[in-house]
Design a protein around this motif. Structure first.
Motif, mmCIF file in Angstrom:
data_model
loop_
_atom_site.group_PDB
_atom_site.id
_atom_site.type_symbol
_atom_site.label_atom_id
_atom_site.label_comp_id
_atom_site.label_asym_id
_atom_site.label_seq_id
_atom_site.Cartn_x
_atom_site.Cartn_y
_atom_site.Cartn_z
ATOM 1 N N PRO A 122 0.808 -1.230 0.000
ATOM 2 C CA PRO A 122 0.000 0.000 0.000
ATOM 3 C C PRO A 122 0.839 1.277 0.000
ATOM 4 C CG PRO A 122 -0.910 -1.596 1.542
ATOM 5 C CD PRO A 122 0.406 -2.147 1.089
ATOM 6 N N ARG A 123 2.106 1.202 0.412
ATOM 7 C CA ARG A 123 2.944 2.396 0.471
ATOM 8 C C ARG A 123 3.758 2.619 -0.800
ATOM 9 N NH1 ARG A 123 3.615 4.860 5.519
ATOM 10 N NH2 ARG A 123 2.659 3.747 7.261
ATOM 11 N N TRP A 124 4.170 1.564 -1.476
ATOM 12 C CA TRP A 124 5.009 1.687 -2.660
ATOM 13 C C TRP A 124 4.173 1.607 -3.938
ATOM 14 C CZ3 TRP A 124 9.847 3.334 -2.861
ATOM 15 C CH2 TRP A 124 10.667 3.192 -1.732
ATOM 16 N N SER A 125 4.548 2.410 -4.937
ATOM 17 C CA SER A 125 3.875 2.363 -6.235
ATOM 18 C C SER A 125 4.879 2.727 -7.326
ATOM 19 C CB SER A 125 2.700 3.334 -6.275
ATOM 20 O OG SER A 125 2.078 3.332 -7.548
ATOM 21 N N PHE A 126 4.826 1.987 -8.446
ATOM 22 C CA PHE A 126 5.719 2.221 -9.577
ATOM 23 C C PHE A 126 4.894 2.191 -10.869
ATOM 24 C CE2 PHE A 126 8.058 0.024 -6.256
ATOM 25 C CZ PHE A 126 9.168 0.849 -6.083
ATOM 26 N N ALA A 127 5.285 3.013 -11.836
ATOM 27 C CA ALA A 127 4.579 3.034 -13.115
ATOM 28 C C ALA A 127 5.548 3.387 -14.229
ATOM 29 C CB ALA A 127 3.429 4.033 -13.082
ATOM 30 N N GLY A 128 5.286 2.833 -15.400
ATOM 31 C CA GLY A 128 6.083 3.138 -16.588
ATOM 32 C C GLY A 128 5.229 3.003 -17.830
ATOM 33 N N SER A 129 5.568 3.727 -18.877
ATOM 34 C CA SER A 129 4.798 3.646 -20.116
ATOM 35 C C SER A 129 5.681 3.973 -21.306
ATOM 36 C CB SER A 129 3.595 4.596 -20.082
ATOM 37 O OG SER A 129 4.028 5.948 -20.024
ATOM 38 N N VAL A 130 5.289 3.461 -22.458
ATOM 39 C CA VAL A 130 5.918 3.794 -23.730
ATOM 40 C C VAL A 130 4.821 4.211 -24.694
ATOM 41 C CG1 VAL A 130 7.923 2.302 -23.425
ATOM 42 C CG2 VAL A 130 5.855 1.380 -24.465
ATOM 43 N N ALA A 131 5.143 5.143 -25.592
ATOM 44 C CA ALA A 131 4.151 5.641 -26.543
ATOM 45 C C ALA A 131 4.824 5.994 -27.859
ATOM 46 C CB ALA A 131 3.429 6.863 -25.978
ATOM 47 N N ARG A 132 4.041 5.921 -28.901
ATOM 48 C CA ARG A 132 4.503 6.336 -30.239
ATOM 49 C C ARG A 132 3.410 7.196 -30.872
ATOM 50 N NH1 ARG A 132 8.333 4.597 -33.974
ATOM 51 N NH2 ARG A 132 7.832 4.949 -36.169
ATOM 52 N N LEU A 133 3.807 8.377 -31.363
ATOM 53 C CA LEU A 133 2.905 9.282 -32.044
ATOM 54 C C LEU A 133 3.371 9.441 -33.484
ATOM 55 C CD1 LEU A 133 2.934 10.150 -28.899
ATOM 56 C CD2 LEU A 133 1.865 12.255 -29.722
ATOM 57 N N GLU A 134 2.439 9.355 -34.428
ATOM 58 C CA GLU A 134 2.732 9.538 -35.845
ATOM 59 C C GLU A 134 1.925 10.730 -36.354
ATOM 60 O OE1 GLU A 134 2.013 5.875 -37.861
ATOM 61 O OE2 GLU A 134 3.785 4.890 -36.992
ATOM 62 N N PHE A 135 2.621 11.820 -36.667
ATOM 63 C CA PHE A 135 1.974 13.045 -37.111
ATOM 64 C C PHE A 135 1.709 13.001 -38.618
ATOM 65 C CE2 PHE A 135 4.002 14.122 -33.163
ATOM 66 C CZ PHE A 135 3.132 15.014 -32.556
ATOM 67 N N ASP A 136 0.837 13.887 -39.077
ATOM 68 C CA ASP A 136 0.442 13.887 -40.489
ATOM 69 C C ASP A 136 1.573 14.342 -41.400
ATOM 70 O OD1 ASP A 136 -0.447 17.076 -41.260
ATOM 71 O OD2 ASP A 136 -0.227 16.560 -39.158
ATOM 72 N N ALA A 145 7.923 7.241 -20.257
ATOM 73 C CA ALA A 145 7.641 7.970 -19.013
ATOM 74 C C ALA A 145 7.739 7.012 -17.842
ATOM 75 C CB ALA A 145 6.255 8.616 -19.064
ATOM 76 N N TRP A 146 8.047 7.557 -16.662
ATOM 77 C CA TRP A 146 8.215 6.717 -15.487
ATOM 78 C C TRP A 146 7.813 7.487 -14.231
ATOM 79 C CZ3 TRP A 146 12.029 8.836 -18.455
ATOM 80 C CH2 TRP A 146 12.830 9.814 -17.862
ATOM 81 N N ARG A 147 7.499 6.726 -13.172
ATOM 82 C CA ARG A 147 7.159 7.292 -11.870
ATOM 83 C C ARG A 147 7.371 6.238 -10.799
ATOM 84 N NH1 ARG A 147 3.279 6.205 -8.771
ATOM 85 N NH2 ARG A 147 2.041 5.241 -10.438
ATOM 86 N N GLY A 148 7.834 6.661 -9.637
ATOM 87 C CA GLY A 148 7.944 5.805 -8.470
ATOM 88 C C GLY A 148 7.718 6.641 -7.237
ATOM 89 N N ASP A 149 6.932 6.137 -6.269
ATOM 90 C CA ASP A 149 6.677 6.934 -5.076
ATOM 91 C C ASP A 149 6.424 6.054 -3.860
ATOM 92 O OD1 ASP A 149 3.686 6.424 -4.884
ATOM 93 O OD2 ASP A 149 3.745 7.443 -6.817
ATOM 94 N N TYR A 150 6.516 6.681 -2.706
ATOM 95 C CA TYR A 150 6.370 5.997 -1.420
ATOM 96 C C TYR A 150 5.504 6.847 -0.500
ATOM 97 C CZ TYR A 150 7.547 3.996 3.126
ATOM 98 O OH TYR A 150 7.479 3.431 4.382
ATOM 99 N N ALA A 151 4.558 6.215 0.202
ATOM 100 C CA ALA A 151 3.662 6.916 1.114
ATOM 101 C C ALA A 151 4.286 7.007 2.501
ATOM 102 C CB ALA A 151 2.317 6.199 1.194
ATOM 103 N N LEU A 152 4.659 8.229 2.895
ATOM 104 C CA LEU A 152 5.183 8.433 4.242
ATOM 105 C C LEU A 152 4.092 8.261 5.286
ATOM 106 C CD1 LEU A 152 7.423 11.580 3.709
ATOM 107 C CD2 LEU A 152 8.176 9.212 3.985
ATOM 108 N N TRP A 153 2.889 8.764 4.982
ATOM 109 C CA TRP A 153 1.722 8.607 5.835
ATOM 110 C C TRP A 153 0.556 8.154 4.958
ATOM 111 C CZ3 TRP A 153 5.075 12.730 6.602
ATOM 112 C CH2 TRP A 153 5.670 12.801 7.856
ATOM 113 N N THR A 154 -0.374 7.459 5.592
ATOM 114 C CA THR A 154 -1.527 6.967 4.847
ATOM 115 C C THR A 154 -2.796 7.765 5.121
ATOM 116 O OG1 THR A 154 -1.964 5.330 6.587
ATOM 117 C CG2 THR A 154 -0.611 4.630 4.717
#
Length: 308
Positions: A151-165, A174-183
């Motif tokens: 419940p305190r630790w969370s991690f996320a990552g993503s990849v994306a591709r955009l094709e313009f006209d 993109a990435w993210r990692g976080d920790y809950a000091l308090w709940t």
């Protein structure tokens, strides 16, 4: 959850390029059962600003977007194989006579309590004056993973591709990692960032068509956030500070600070009714049509939500 729902409100933003966007919106959703829903929505953006790199008078573009979404859940939330949540959106957009199709497919898979996998693909536009004049549009596809081992630790990552006209291709991670000091209240510390590269950046031989298009861009930040839900009130606030590094199509580099301040507050004004307000400011270069130091963007919204 078998409650129907509806929302209406207004979004606004302005930035250092004097681009102002005000968007009234409304949506309504019907749930026939806990496993499927149907939603319709409308957005009416009013975009006011100047064409990139010109001295032309201020111009306003009036837009409208209407769309319908159908989604369902496959699998039992108590089963051992997890649940699958597909949805599909289809609609039409019009910006001063330039019309295009709104479409987006999303898929969420929750194989276990600790994991969530999201994938989506669809079409989009860039809402700046020059990009709308040049009818800039793109297709995108992305995949993201969220992992919550405790419940305190969370991690996320993503990849994306955009094709313009214009045949430009953008790859982003993109990435993210976080920790809950308090709940309670929930106070989290973390890091986040994103990086992307473009195959055909603007340079001395390719004019800016109204969207941010360097050769490569990187930003990373440390953040603190707080969230609490004490009915009838709930709130969220986040402060993030870091740096960015940018290289344009001619090989010129730039770097500097990067910050984000944002938050929202919601109040239950009665059974099934909620009023919500949000605001924020950021100097992320990724939001600028042309990049460069000194950029900033402010944004906010007011929304009335209902469940019935």
């Amino acid at each position: 959850d078998t409650q129907h729902y509806a929302s209406a409100g207004i979004d606004w933003s302005d930035d250092a390029d004097r681009l102002r966007i005000v968007t009234p919106f409304a949506l309504a959703g019907w749930r026939r059962s806990p496993t499927d829903f149907f939603e319709v929505g409308v957005r009416l953006p009013q975009i006011s600003g100047y064409e990139t790199g010109t001295r032309s008078p201020r111009r306003t573009v009036s837009g409208s977007e209407i769309s319908a979404t159908y989604g369902l859940r496959l699998g039992d939330v108590r089963g051992g194989r997890g649940t699958l949540w597909p949805s599909f959106t289809l609609g039409r957009r019009d910006y001063d006579g330039w019309q295009s199709t709104v479409w987006r497919a999303r898929l969420r898979y929750v194989p276990a309590d600790l994991w969530r996998i999201d994938a989506e693909t669809g079409s989009g536009i860039i809402d700046t004056i020059s990009a709308l004049r040049n009818e800039v549009n793109f297709r995108d596809v992305s995949v993201g993973v969220t992992y919550t081992p405790t419940p305190r630790w969370s991690f996320a990552g993503s990849v994306a591709r955009l094709e313009f006209d214009d045949d430009n291709q953008r790859n982003r991670v993109a990435w993210r990692g976080d920790y809950a000091l308090w709940t309670r209240p929930q106070i989290r510390l973390g890091i986040e960032g994103n990086r992307f590269e473009n195959s055909r950046p603007w340079d001395i031989n390719r004019a800016n068509r109204g969207y941010y298009n360097p050769d490569r861009y990187l930003e990373y930040r440390a953040f603190m956030s707080i969230y609490d839900d004490i009915r009838p009130w709930s709130y969220y606030a986040k402060a993030a500070f870091g740096r960015y590094d940018e290289t344009d199509g001619d090989g010129n580099g730039a770097s500097g600070r990067n910050y984000l301040l944002e938050g929202w507050v919601a109040y239950d004004i009665g059974p099934g009714w909620q009023l919500r307000a949000a605001a924020g400011i950021s100097d992320s270069e990724a939001g600028s049509p042309g990049g460069g130091s000194g950029y900033w963007r402010r944004f906010g919204s007011v929304t009335l939500n209902a469940w019935f």
